[in-house]
Design an enzyme around this catalytic site. Structure first.
Site, PDB file in Angstrom:
ATOM      1  CG  ASP A  66      -7.378   3.187  -0.795  1.00  0.00           C
ATOM      2  OD1 ASP A  66      -7.799   2.031  -0.710  1.00  0.00           O
ATOM      3  OD2 ASP A  66      -7.504   4.013   0.132  1.00  0.00           O
ATOM      4  CE  LYS A 116      -4.417   0.945   0.140  1.00  0.00           C
ATOM      5  NZ  LYS A 116      -5.570   0.097  -0.217  1.00  0.00           N
TER       6      LYS A 116
HETATM    7  P1  NDP Z   1     -12.941   7.751  -2.877  1.00  0.00           P
HETATM    8  O1  NDP Z   1     -11.861   8.719  -2.697  1.00  0.00           O
HETATM    9  O2  NDP Z   1     -13.517   7.523  -4.228  1.00  0.00           O
HETATM   10  O3  NDP Z   1     -14.168   8.082  -1.911  1.00  0.00           O
HETATM   11  C1  NDP Z   1     -13.979   8.145  -0.535  1.00  0.00           C
HETATM   12  C2  NDP Z   1     -15.307   8.479   0.105  1.00  0.00           C
HETATM   13  O4  NDP Z   1     -15.190   8.313   1.513  1.00  0.00           O
HETATM   14  C3  NDP Z   1     -15.722   9.918  -0.119  1.00  0.00           C
HETATM   15  O5  NDP Z   1     -17.122  10.012  -0.127  1.00  0.00           O
HETATM   16  C4  NDP Z   1     -15.118  10.606   1.100  1.00  0.00           C
HETATM   17  O6  NDP Z   1     -15.714  11.843   1.452  1.00  0.00           O
HETATM   18  C5  NDP Z   1     -15.371   9.576   2.164  1.00  0.00           C
HETATM   19  N1  NDP Z   1     -14.376   9.746   3.238  1.00  0.00           N
HETATM   20  C6  NDP Z   1     -13.033   9.698   3.128  1.00  0.00           C
HETATM   21  N2  NDP Z   1     -12.456   9.949   4.303  1.00  0.00           N
HETATM   22  C7  NDP Z   1     -13.474  10.160   5.160  1.00  0.00           C
HETATM   23  C8  NDP Z   1     -13.517  10.457   6.534  1.00  0.00           C
HETATM   24  N3  NDP Z   1     -12.413  10.613   7.266  1.00  0.00           N
HETATM   25  N4  NDP Z   1     -14.751  10.587   7.107  1.00  0.00           N
HETATM   26  C9  NDP Z   1     -15.888  10.446   6.373  1.00  0.00           C
HETATM   27  N5  NDP Z   1     -15.899  10.165   5.053  1.00  0.00           N
HETATM   28  C10 NDP Z   1     -14.707  10.019   4.473  1.00  0.00           C
HETATM   29  O7  NDP Z   1     -12.388   6.369  -2.281  1.00  0.00           O
HETATM   30  P2  NDP Z   1     -12.892   4.875  -2.511  1.00  0.00           P
HETATM   31  O8  NDP Z   1     -14.360   4.855  -2.715  1.00  0.00           O
HETATM   32  O9  NDP Z   1     -12.011   4.262  -3.519  1.00  0.00           O
HETATM   33  O10 NDP Z   1     -12.526   4.222  -1.102  1.00  0.00           O
HETATM   34  C11 NDP Z   1     -13.468   4.102  -0.048  1.00  0.00           C
HETATM   35  C12 NDP Z   1     -13.021   2.993   0.892  1.00  0.00           C
HETATM   36  O11 NDP Z   1     -12.949   1.751   0.165  1.00  0.00           O
HETATM   37  C13 NDP Z   1     -11.627   3.154   1.515  1.00  0.00           C
HETATM   38  O12 NDP Z   1     -11.652   2.586   2.805  1.00  0.00           O
HETATM   39  C14 NDP Z   1     -10.733   2.323   0.610  1.00  0.00           C
HETATM   40  O13 NDP Z   1      -9.572   1.908   1.277  1.00  0.00           O
HETATM   41  C15 NDP Z   1     -11.652   1.160   0.324  1.00  0.00           C
HETATM   42  N6  NDP Z   1     -11.366   0.365  -0.851  1.00  0.00           N
HETATM   43  C16 NDP Z   1     -11.245   0.916  -2.088  1.00  0.00           C
HETATM   44  C17 NDP Z   1     -10.999   0.119  -3.184  1.00  0.00           C
HETATM   45  C18 NDP Z   1     -10.943   0.672  -4.549  1.00  0.00           C
HETATM   46  O14 NDP Z   1     -10.830  -0.126  -5.487  1.00  0.00           O
HETATM   47  N7  NDP Z   1     -11.055   1.961  -4.768  1.00  0.00           N
HETATM   48  C19 NDP Z   1     -10.794  -1.325  -3.045  1.00  0.00           C
HETATM   49  C20 NDP Z   1     -11.003  -1.828  -1.703  1.00  0.00           C
HETATM   50  C21 NDP Z   1     -11.268  -0.995  -0.667  1.00  0.00           C
HETATM   51  P3  NDP Z   1     -14.925  13.232   1.215  1.00  0.00           P
HETATM   52  O15 NDP Z   1     -15.012  13.458  -0.267  1.00  0.00           O
HETATM   53  O16 NDP Z   1     -15.651  14.219   2.022  1.00  0.00           O
HETATM   54  O17 NDP Z   1     -13.514  13.006   1.683  1.00  0.00           O
HETATM   55  O1  2IT Z   2      -7.844  -1.667  -0.710  1.00  0.00           O
HETATM   56  C1  2IT Z   2      -7.787  -2.154  -1.858  1.00  0.00           C
HETATM   57  O2  2IT Z   2      -7.940  -3.365  -2.049  1.00  0.00           O
HETATM   58  C2  2IT Z   2      -7.579  -1.244  -2.980  1.00  0.00           C
HETATM   59  N1  2IT Z   2      -7.506  -0.041  -2.774  1.00  0.00           N
HETATM   60  C3  2IT Z   2      -7.415  -1.794  -4.366  1.00  0.00           C
HETATM   61  C4  2IT Z   2      -6.022  -2.293  -4.587  1.00  0.00           C
HETATM   62  C5  2IT Z   2      -5.709  -2.729  -5.993  1.00  0.00           C
HETATM   63  O3  2IT Z   2      -4.528  -3.042  -6.208  1.00  0.00           O
HETATM   64  O4  2IT Z   2      -6.581  -2.772  -6.847  1.00  0.00           O
END
Ligand code: NDP
Ligand code: 2IT
Length: 447
Positions: free
Chosen positions: A166, A126
């Protein structure tokens, strides 16, 4: 038994005392995996878990860039290369002001188990930066990404470490990062996943994490002869994962009541249907606005400032925003309101006490390392397509994603089902993820 777990955790605390999120992630794994190790001679006495909590390599670097006013900005960049026993390091990059060593080590540690569960040959890593993308222009984002990659490129490669997105890193950022990597290396390789469709990206990768979390929930509901049809669903976040989780819930006949961001949540009692979701996708991904602006188009909805959505009565909850966004009180509220299923789209969104509440109430609960593995699994499929120099159709990738989520559900059941039939998905995911990595580490010796 307790004392072995405690003395292990004491040692990890001594070494990483100032890393609370990392310790939280290790504790959850240790409590379920150490009792398993003790019962299985091949793993016992080899300090495997102690080796797994120590990153193989940590890189930190300076990222300087010039903002639109001409001022020089300095951020911190990181890549944690946690474990490469079963494949190249693989895991996302997070750009968020809260990024620090503790956050990235917890994410990298979780990633090792998650990637193992996908059945694909990927180790865990990461990275990211404390850079805050909020309010930055496209040009500022580009300059930052270029500067970040001008150091990271030395440490990654298609056969050594393959980053992806992420929080704060989506298609736009992956494009800028890929452009600089390609220029510096003078080669076109699958060094990053989440690429655009016309330059090596996999179809369904943008959708995969959210869809996967819903496919996993569907599998859990099937164990109770139930489904999403007619269910009220509360979703947190409004980014990549939340948007596509909501899309899949709507397709499966569920009603999405909420979405959120760090300013608060929207509650639409009539349900967020596909037209409303299209508005949200435009608002968040193109206009880069705030979720509260939903009310400008749909004034019947409510915006609840500064709160998470867990107080809204629902059947199913999908936390898709960030770590520790759902605490014990929230869990108790969900349970008292009749919630039967929680599938984590985010990484570690539920606190340890919240998970205990879900387990005590015997409701369906899936930890992120199982239920959000669809994202990285589809990244693995992107790597496969890049190696083959080939492209699968949407249907082919979606079918493979479904199959992988079903396999993960089976693995969790194999290792997590208790004598009364209750499936502890936390225990199941931790042990199943551990076994594959541990076997590879044993085969490769002390390295
Ligand atoms: P994005 O940046 O697309 O979206 C993040 C969302 O979460 C936004 O709505 C953001 O709001 C909100 N957020 C972030 N920090 C906070 C906080 N401290 N308190 C409240 N809301 C918060 O990210 P993703 O959708 O990609 O990621 C979301 C989650 O999913 C994370 O935990 C990530 O690690 C996990 N994840 C993502 C993957 C991926 O493929 N993208 C894969 C597996 C897991 P704001 O805009 O106000 O910050
Ligand atoms: O938390 C996760 O699994 C991710 N942000 C996606 C990682 C990836 O390599 O697609």
């Amino acid at each position: 038994m307790k004392s072995i777990v405690d003395s292990f955790l004491d040692l990890v605390k001594q070494r990483n005392g100032n890393e609370p999120e990392f310790l939280q992630a290790v504790e959850e794994v240790a409590e379920t995996v150490i009792p398993y190790i003790v019962k299985h001679d091949i793993y016992h006495g080899k300090n495997i878990l102690l080796r797994m909590v120590e990153p193989e390599r940590v890189v930190t670097f300076r990222v300087c860039w010039v903002d639109d006013t001409g001022e020089i900005q300095v951020n911190r960049g990181y890549r944690i290369q946690m474990n490469s026993a079963i494949g190249p390091y693989k895991g996302g990059l997070r750009f968020h002001p809260t990024v620090n060593m503790s956050i990235l080590k917890f994410l990298a540690f979780e990633q090792v188990f998650k990637n193992s569960l996908t059945t694909l040959p990927m180790g865990g890593g990461k990275g990211g930066s404390d850079f805050d993308p909020k309010g930055k222009s496209d040009n500022e984002i580009m300059r930052f990404c270029h500067s970040f990659m001008s150091e990271l490129f030395r440490h990654i490669g298609p056969n050594s470490d393959v980053p992806a997105g992420d929080i704060g890193v989506g298609g736009r950022e992956i494009g800028f990062l890929f452009g600089m990597y390609k220029k510096l290396r003078n080669e076109f390789t699958g060094v990053l996943t989440g690429k655009g469709e016309s330059w090596g990206g996999s179809l369904i990768r943008p959708e995969a994490t959210g869809y996967g979390a819903v496919y996993f929930a569907e599998k859990m509901l099937e164990t109770k002869n139930d489904s999403f049809k007619g269910k009220n669903v509360v979703v947190s976040g409004s980014g990549n994962v939340a948007q596509y989780a909501a899309e899949k819930v709507i397709q499966l006949g569920g009603k999405v009541l909420t979405l959120s961001d760090s300013s608060g949540y929207i509650y639409d009692a009539e349900g967020i249907d596909s037209d409303k979701l299209a508005f949200i996708m435009q608002l968040k991904n193109v206009k880069r606005g705030r979720i509260s602006e939903y009310l400008e188009a749909y004034p019947n909805a409510e915006f609840v400032k500064g709160k998470t959505p867990w107080g809204v009565k629902c059947d199913i909850a999908l936390p898709c925003a960030t770590q520790n966004e759902l605490n014990e009180n929230d869990a108790d509220t969900l349970i008292n309101n009749g919630c039967i299923c929680v599938s984590e789209g985010a990484n570690m969104p539920s606190t340890k006490a919240a998970i205990n509440s879900f387990h005590n109430a015997k409701i369906l609960f899936a930890p992120g390392k199982a239920s959000n593995a669809g994202g990285v699994a589809t990244s693995g499929l992107e790597m496969t397509q890049n190696s083959l120099r080939y492209k699968w159709s949407r249907e082919e990738v979606d079918e493979k994603l479904k199959e992988i989520m079903a396999n993960i559900h089976d693995s969790c059941t194999e290792y997590g089902k208790d004598e009364n039939g209750y499936i502890d998905y936390v225990k199941g995911a931790n042990i199943a993820g551990f076994v594959k990595v541990a076997d590879a580490m044993l085969a490769q010796g002390v390295v």
